[in-house]
Design an enzyme around this catalytic site. Structure first.
Site, PDB file in Angstrom:
ATOM      1  N   THR A  31      92.884 -14.213 -27.249  1.00  0.00           N
ATOM      2  CA  THR A  31      92.606 -13.036 -26.421  1.00  0.00           C
ATOM      3  C   THR A  31      93.015 -11.809 -27.226  1.00  0.00           C
ATOM      4  O   THR A  31      94.198 -11.656 -27.544  1.00  0.00           O
ATOM      5  CB  THR A  31      93.422 -13.086 -25.116  1.00  0.00           C
ATOM      6  OG1 THR A  31      93.122 -14.306 -24.441  1.00  0.00           O
ATOM      7  CG2 THR A  31      93.074 -11.914 -24.222  1.00  0.00           C
TER       8      THR A  31
ATOM      9  N   LYS B 151      87.091 -11.627 -20.455  1.00  0.00           N
ATOM     10  CA  LYS B 151      88.461 -12.169 -20.385  1.00  0.00           C
ATOM     11  C   LYS B 151      89.440 -11.134 -19.816  1.00  0.00           C
ATOM     12  O   LYS B 151      90.294 -11.443 -18.966  1.00  0.00           O
ATOM     13  CB  LYS B 151      88.889 -12.596 -21.804  1.00  0.00           C
ATOM     14  CG  LYS B 151      90.337 -12.982 -21.946  1.00  0.00           C
ATOM     15  CD  LYS B 151      90.650 -14.280 -21.261  1.00  0.00           C
ATOM     16  CE  LYS B 151      92.127 -14.569 -21.291  1.00  0.00           C
ATOM     17  NZ  LYS B 151      92.466 -15.790 -20.580  1.00  0.00           N
TER      18      LYS B 151
ATOM     19  N   LYS C 209     100.490  -8.438 -22.399  1.00  0.00           N
ATOM     20  CA  LYS C 209      99.527  -8.115 -23.458  1.00  0.00           C
ATOM     21  C   LYS C 209      98.122  -7.944 -22.875  1.00  0.00           C
ATOM     22  O   LYS C 209      97.428  -6.964 -23.157  1.00  0.00           O
ATOM     23  CB  LYS C 209      99.527  -9.249 -24.504  1.00  0.00           C
ATOM     24  CG  LYS C 209      98.497  -9.077 -25.598  1.00  0.00           C
ATOM     25  CD  LYS C 209      98.357 -10.312 -26.472  1.00  0.00           C
ATOM     26  CE  LYS C 209      97.042 -11.001 -26.234  1.00  0.00           C
ATOM     27  NZ  LYS C 209      96.734 -12.062 -27.169  1.00  0.00           N
TER      28      LYS C 209
HETATM   29  P1  NAD Z   1     101.318 -19.358 -29.147  1.00  0.00           P
HETATM   30  O1  NAD Z   1     102.219 -18.236 -29.522  1.00  0.00           O
HETATM   31  O2  NAD Z   1     101.891 -20.600 -28.551  1.00  0.00           O
HETATM   32  O3  NAD Z   1     100.422 -19.784 -30.401  1.00  0.00           O
HETATM   33  C1  NAD Z   1     100.001 -18.910 -31.406  1.00  0.00           C
HETATM   34  C2  NAD Z   1     100.220 -19.634 -32.723  1.00  0.00           C
HETATM   35  O4  NAD Z   1      99.693 -18.816 -33.785  1.00  0.00           O
HETATM   36  C3  NAD Z   1     101.701 -19.862 -33.040  1.00  0.00           C
HETATM   37  O5  NAD Z   1     101.947 -21.255 -33.202  1.00  0.00           O
HETATM   38  C4  NAD Z   1     101.928 -19.063 -34.324  1.00  0.00           C
HETATM   39  O6  NAD Z   1     102.843 -19.695 -35.222  1.00  0.00           O
HETATM   40  C5  NAD Z   1     100.548 -19.023 -34.908  1.00  0.00           C
HETATM   41  N1  NAD Z   1     100.349 -17.910 -35.847  1.00  0.00           N
HETATM   42  C6  NAD Z   1     100.774 -16.626 -35.737  1.00  0.00           C
HETATM   43  N2  NAD Z   1     100.386 -15.917 -36.812  1.00  0.00           N
HETATM   44  C7  NAD Z   1      99.695 -16.778 -37.609  1.00  0.00           C
HETATM   45  C8  NAD Z   1      99.047 -16.634 -38.867  1.00  0.00           C
HETATM   46  N3  NAD Z   1      99.014 -15.464 -39.508  1.00  0.00           N
HETATM   47  N4  NAD Z   1      98.451 -17.733 -39.393  1.00  0.00           N
HETATM   48  C9  NAD Z   1      98.474 -18.926 -38.758  1.00  0.00           C
HETATM   49  N5  NAD Z   1      99.081 -19.118 -37.569  1.00  0.00           N
HETATM   50  C10 NAD Z   1      99.679 -18.048 -37.002  1.00  0.00           C
HETATM   51  O7  NAD Z   1     100.246 -18.709 -28.144  1.00  0.00           O
HETATM   52  P2  NAD Z   1      99.235 -19.497 -27.176  1.00  0.00           P
HETATM   53  O8  NAD Z   1      99.833 -19.561 -25.832  1.00  0.00           O
HETATM   54  O9  NAD Z   1      98.736 -20.711 -27.846  1.00  0.00           O
HETATM   55  O10 NAD Z   1      98.062 -18.394 -27.083  1.00  0.00           O
HETATM   56  C11 NAD Z   1      97.145 -18.200 -28.136  1.00  0.00           C
HETATM   57  C12 NAD Z   1      96.107 -17.212 -27.686  1.00  0.00           C
HETATM   58  O11 NAD Z   1      95.461 -17.722 -26.522  1.00  0.00           O
HETATM   59  C13 NAD Z   1      96.649 -15.837 -27.310  1.00  0.00           C
HETATM   60  O12 NAD Z   1      95.739 -14.854 -27.745  1.00  0.00           O
HETATM   61  C14 NAD Z   1      96.731 -15.890 -25.802  1.00  0.00           C
HETATM   62  O13 NAD Z   1      96.636 -14.612 -25.211  1.00  0.00           O
HETATM   63  C15 NAD Z   1      95.553 -16.775 -25.481  1.00  0.00           C
HETATM   64  N6  NAD Z   1      95.648 -17.529 -24.226  1.00  0.00           N
HETATM   65  C16 NAD Z   1      96.782 -18.223 -23.903  1.00  0.00           C
HETATM   66  C17 NAD Z   1      96.825 -18.950 -22.723  1.00  0.00           C
HETATM   67  C18 NAD Z   1      98.055 -19.728 -22.309  1.00  0.00           C
HETATM   68  O14 NAD Z   1      98.099 -20.186 -21.154  1.00  0.00           O
HETATM   69  N7  NAD Z   1      99.017 -19.945 -23.197  1.00  0.00           N
HETATM   70  C19 NAD Z   1      95.718 -18.958 -21.873  1.00  0.00           C
HETATM   71  C20 NAD Z   1      94.565 -18.281 -22.250  1.00  0.00           C
HETATM   72  C21 NAD Z   1      94.547 -17.565 -23.434  1.00  0.00           C
END
Ligand code: NAD
Length: 290
Positions: free
Chosen positions: A87, A162, A237
């Site tokens: 997102t 979204k 966010k």
């Molecule tokens: P998260 O923080 O658990 O996962 C993000 C991952 O990206 C982390 O493991 C981090 O180490 C990795 N990362 C960061 N910088 C990086 C880089 N430069 N190279 C490689 N890896 C890198 O977050 P999440 O909950 O998995 O969410 C991910 C996305 O999905 C976000 O944009 C969030 O808004 C969206 N989202 C999350 C949910 C939810 O319920 N968790 C639901 C819908 C959408």
């Protein structure tokens, strides 16, 4: 397909696992060194992207997406598709898709709804912006990781959908939590409250699928001491993204604005950071009207 997967966090790891289970060859990279069973481990984003038909990114925000895209786009084969499921703001999504196209690739912004439960069960909803051709390429992957993919128009429109969805989610979660806290103070049993509201006109995904009251309704982060799940920080966010978009489009969104203010207070000056976004319920329970 040969798939690169970058960002194996709460969402990315189960999504990558579902692609492996469906027989795809997945190479993953996460900056925190996360590994997923069955996913080949790359030592950089560029390595994960090399030779891939599709590279999926699932990252925290637009700035990180743009830096990862700058690294991986030169490594991706011509004609391959960069499929961002994070997102992020509409401008970052459009900038990344422009950069991909300039380099002979195609790109989709395909943020998801459904949370970690949906990611694990393969029942996410994808909101997709980009070309028909790229959508057709990615469709079999959407079918594995999700139950529905809606093509919303050109690049950036997936993020627009979204942001509107999550503005509704933030508002309904706050409304559900304050209603539970009020019900408690009125002496109404939480189970009775759930049984009525979840089958009445106050129903929403926030109460029916993600009930913020522990021990009530289906399993949710409230049953795990409000460990995310979907962190309050990420909801903040998304609400910021919605208000940024509302300001640039001159749209009047008072409920979204108030939800942003409440989550900002919760995350920045109370103890909400690192908790699930449904932890608004104990916050309201601990407060009085003044
Ligand atoms: P998260 O923080 O658990 O996962 C993000 C991952 O990206 C982390 O493991 C981090 O180490 C990795 N990362 C960061 N910088 C990086 C880089 N430069 N190279 C490689 N890896 C890198 O977050 P999440 O909950 O998995 O969410 C991910 C996305 O999905 C976000 O944009 C969030 O808004 C969206 N989202 C999350 C949910 C939810 O319920 N968790 C639901 C819908 C959408």
């Amino acid at each position: 397909m040969k798939i690169g997967f970058i960002g194996l966090g709460n969402m990315g790891a189960p999504m990558a696992l579902n692609l492996v289970k469906a027989g795809h060859e997945v190479t993953g990279y996460d900056a925190a060194g996360v590994t997923v069973e069955g996913v080949a481990n790359a030592t950089s984003g560029a390595e994960a992207a090399t030779g891939a038909d599709v590279v999926i990114t699932m990252l925290p925000n637009g700035a990180i997406l743009q830096s990862v895209a700058a690294e991986i786009i030169p490594a991706m084969p011509k004609g391959s598709v960069l499929l961002d499921c994070s997102t992020v703001d509409v401008d970052s999504a459009r900038a990344v898709s422009d950069q991909a196209r300039e380099n002979g690739l195609d790109a989709l912004d395909a943020p998801v709804s459904g949370g970690i439960g949906g990611a694990a069960e393969g029942t996410l909803t994808f909101m997709v912006g980009g070309s028909e051709a790229a959508f057709a390429t990615a469709k079999p992957l959407f079918d594995i990781m999700g139950q529905k993919a809606v093509h919303c128009g050109p690049s950036g429109n997936g993020q627009a959908a979204k942001i509107c969805n999550n503005m509704i989610l933030g508002v309904t979660m706050i409304a559900t939590c304050e209603a539970f806290a009020l019900a408690d103070k009125l002496g109404l049993d939480r189970q009775a409250m759930f049984d009525v509201v979840s089958t009445s006109s106050g129903a929403s995904w926030s109460i029916n699928a993600y009930c913020p009251a522990p021990g009530i309704g289906p399993q949710s982060p409230s049953d795990n001491d409000y460990k995310p799940g979907f962190a309050a920080d990420l909801m903040l966010k998304d609400l910021r993204l919605s208000q940024q978009a509302a300001a640039s489009a001159d749209a009047d969104t008072p409920m979204g604005q108030l939800a942003e203010t409440l989550y900002q207070t919760f995350v920045e000056t109370e103890d909400g950071s690192g908790k699930d976004f449904s932890a608004m319920l104990p916050r309201f329970s601990a407060r009085s009207r003044t």
